[in-house]
Design an enzyme around this catalytic site. Structure first.
Site, PDB file in Angstrom:
ATOM      1  N   PRO A   3       0.788  -1.222   0.000  1.00  0.00           N
ATOM      2  CA  PRO A   3       0.000   0.000   0.000  1.00  0.00           C
ATOM      3  C   PRO A   3       0.829   1.286   0.000  1.00  0.00           C
ATOM      4  CG  PRO A   3      -0.901  -1.544   1.577  1.00  0.00           C
ATOM      5  CD  PRO A   3       0.377  -2.147   1.072  1.00  0.00           C
ATOM      6  N   ASN A   4       0.356   2.235  -0.787  1.00  0.00           N
ATOM      7  CA  ASN A   4       0.891   3.603  -0.877  1.00  0.00           C
ATOM      8  C   ASN A   4       2.205   3.723  -1.646  1.00  0.00           C
ATOM      9  OD1 ASN A   4      -1.204   4.969   0.706  1.00  0.00           O
ATOM     10  ND2 ASN A   4      -0.397   3.784   2.408  1.00  0.00           N
ATOM     11  N   ARG A  40       5.660  11.061  -1.618  1.00  0.00           N
ATOM     12  CA  ARG A  40       5.696  10.775  -0.184  1.00  0.00           C
ATOM     13  C   ARG A  40       6.922  11.459   0.431  1.00  0.00           C
ATOM     14  NH1 ARG A  40       4.568   4.596   1.183  1.00  0.00           N
ATOM     15  NH2 ARG A  40       3.995   5.554   3.178  1.00  0.00           N
ATOM     16  N   TYR A  63      11.647   8.172   2.155  1.00  0.00           N
ATOM     17  CA  TYR A  63      11.443   7.277   1.007  1.00  0.00           C
ATOM     18  C   TYR A  63      12.229   7.653  -0.242  1.00  0.00           C
ATOM     19  CZ  TYR A  63       7.630   5.979   4.119  1.00  0.00           C
ATOM     20  OH  TYR A  63       6.912   5.578   5.215  1.00  0.00           O
ATOM     21  N   ASN A 122       8.352  -5.320  -0.856  1.00  0.00           N
ATOM     22  CA  ASN A 122       8.243  -4.248   0.116  1.00  0.00           C
ATOM     23  C   ASN A 122       6.774  -4.249   0.555  1.00  0.00           C
ATOM     24  OD1 ASN A 122       8.028  -1.979   1.660  1.00  0.00           O
ATOM     25  ND2 ASN A 122       9.126  -0.634   0.242  1.00  0.00           N
ATOM     26  N   ALA A 155       3.108  -0.731   4.778  1.00  0.00           N
ATOM     27  CA  ALA A 155       2.517  -0.774   6.128  1.00  0.00           C
ATOM     28  C   ALA A 155       2.074  -2.184   6.518  1.00  0.00           C
ATOM     29  CB  ALA A 155       1.353   0.199   6.230  1.00  0.00           C
ATOM     30  N   GLU A 184      12.743  -9.264   2.036  1.00  0.00           N
ATOM     31  CA  GLU A 184      11.917  -8.114   2.444  1.00  0.00           C
ATOM     32  C   GLU A 184      12.760  -6.847   2.341  1.00  0.00           C
ATOM     33  OE1 GLU A 184      10.749  -8.507   6.559  1.00  0.00           O
ATOM     34  OE2 GLU A 184      10.166  -6.390   6.685  1.00  0.00           O
ATOM     35  N   HIS A 199      12.876  -2.386   2.463  1.00  0.00           N
ATOM     36  CA  HIS A 199      12.244  -1.112   2.848  1.00  0.00           C
ATOM     37  C   HIS A 199      13.133   0.032   2.411  1.00  0.00           C
ATOM     38  CE1 HIS A 199       9.308  -3.220   5.275  1.00  0.00           C
ATOM     39  NE2 HIS A 199      10.309  -3.987   5.693  1.00  0.00           N
ATOM     40  N   ARG A 208      12.583   4.165  13.273  1.00  0.00           N
ATOM     41  CA  ARG A 208      11.378   4.998  13.197  1.00  0.00           C
ATOM     42  C   ARG A 208      10.443   4.698  14.383  1.00  0.00           C
ATOM     43  NH1 ARG A 208       9.072   5.128   7.256  1.00  0.00           N
ATOM     44  NH2 ARG A 208       7.983   6.923   8.184  1.00  0.00           N
TER      45      ARG A 208
HETATM   46  C1  DQA Z   1       8.121   1.175   4.089  1.00  0.00           C
HETATM   47  C2  DQA Z   1       8.058   1.421   5.608  1.00  0.00           C
HETATM   48  C3  DQA Z   1       6.653   1.234   6.126  1.00  0.00           C
HETATM   49  O1  DQA Z   1       6.609   1.472   7.529  1.00  0.00           O
HETATM   50  C4  DQA Z   1       5.708   2.215   5.465  1.00  0.00           C
HETATM   51  O2  DQA Z   1       4.386   1.988   5.901  1.00  0.00           O
HETATM   52  C5  DQA Z   1       5.803   2.213   3.981  1.00  0.00           C
HETATM   53  C6  DQA Z   1       7.100   2.016   3.342  1.00  0.00           C
HETATM   54  C7  DQA Z   1       9.495   1.531   3.510  1.00  0.00           C
HETATM   55  O3  DQA Z   1       9.755   1.145   2.366  1.00  0.00           O
HETATM   56  O4  DQA Z   1      10.305   2.211   4.160  1.00  0.00           O
HETATM   57  O5  DQA Z   1       4.822   2.489   3.290  1.00  0.00           O
HETATM   58  O6  DQA Z   1       7.897  -0.194   3.853  1.00  0.00           O
END
Ligand code: DQA
Length: 148
Positions: free
Chosen positions: A9-10, A17, A22, A73, A76, A97, A99, A106
């Site tokens: 998501p997102n 963002r 990011y 990735n 959330a 995984e 990020h 964080r």
């Molecule tokens: C994320 C970290 C997550 O906490 C966040 O909700 C994201 C992106 C990252 O790539 O740093 O949407 O996965």
């Protein structure tokens, strides 16, 4: 070798963002960098992004049989996505995984990953480079012939 590259998501909003966490790369730009890298690694990438956990579960169920590994990735969903966790586990494929931000540095709730226990590796905090190093690590793991 076939790799599924999954974004949660997102992440379709990357570029708009918080750049501090990011970076400024868009998701298509990250995809292009991964495709470039895949040529030297000799793998074929299939990309999927969704804002819906169930859609990601459906994608994993529908594509795992034809794949050798998953680069994800979970965004959330990292922090609470138990059905995603189970879909990845049931797929029986090596998972890396990644990020963009350093989730360990964080908020408390971001420091927990419910995916980490089934991932062969977690790479965090290197923005776009997390994906590139993640793909390298996944291909290396698959080539090593090690069991998941
Ligand atoms: C994320 C970290 C997550 O906490 C966040 O909700 C994201 C992106 C990252 O790539 O740093 O949407 O996965």
């Amino acid at each position: 070798m076939k790799i599924l590259v999954i974004n949660g998501p997102n992440l379709n909003m990357l570029g708009r963002r918080d750049a501090e966490h990011y970076g400024t790369d868009t998701l298509p730009a990250i995809g292009r960098a991964l495709t470039e890298k895949s040529k030297s690694l000799g793998c074929e990438l299939t990309f999927f992004q969704s804002n819906h956990e169930g859609a990601i579960v459906d994608f994993i169920q529908g594509n795992a049989d034809e794949a050798d590994g998953i680069l994800i990735n979970p965004a959330a969903l990292t922090h609470y996505g138990y059905s995603l966790h189970d879909a990845l586990l049931d797929a029986g494929l090596p998972v890396v995984e990644v990020h963009l931000s350093d989730i360990k540095a964080r908020e408390k709730w971001r420091q927990i990953s419910v995916i980490a226990d089934i991932a062969v590796k977690q790479i965090s905090g290197l923005k776009k480079q997390s994906y590139i190093l993640g793909l390298e690590a996944l291909v290396e793991h698959i080539n090593s012939g090690e069991k998941k």
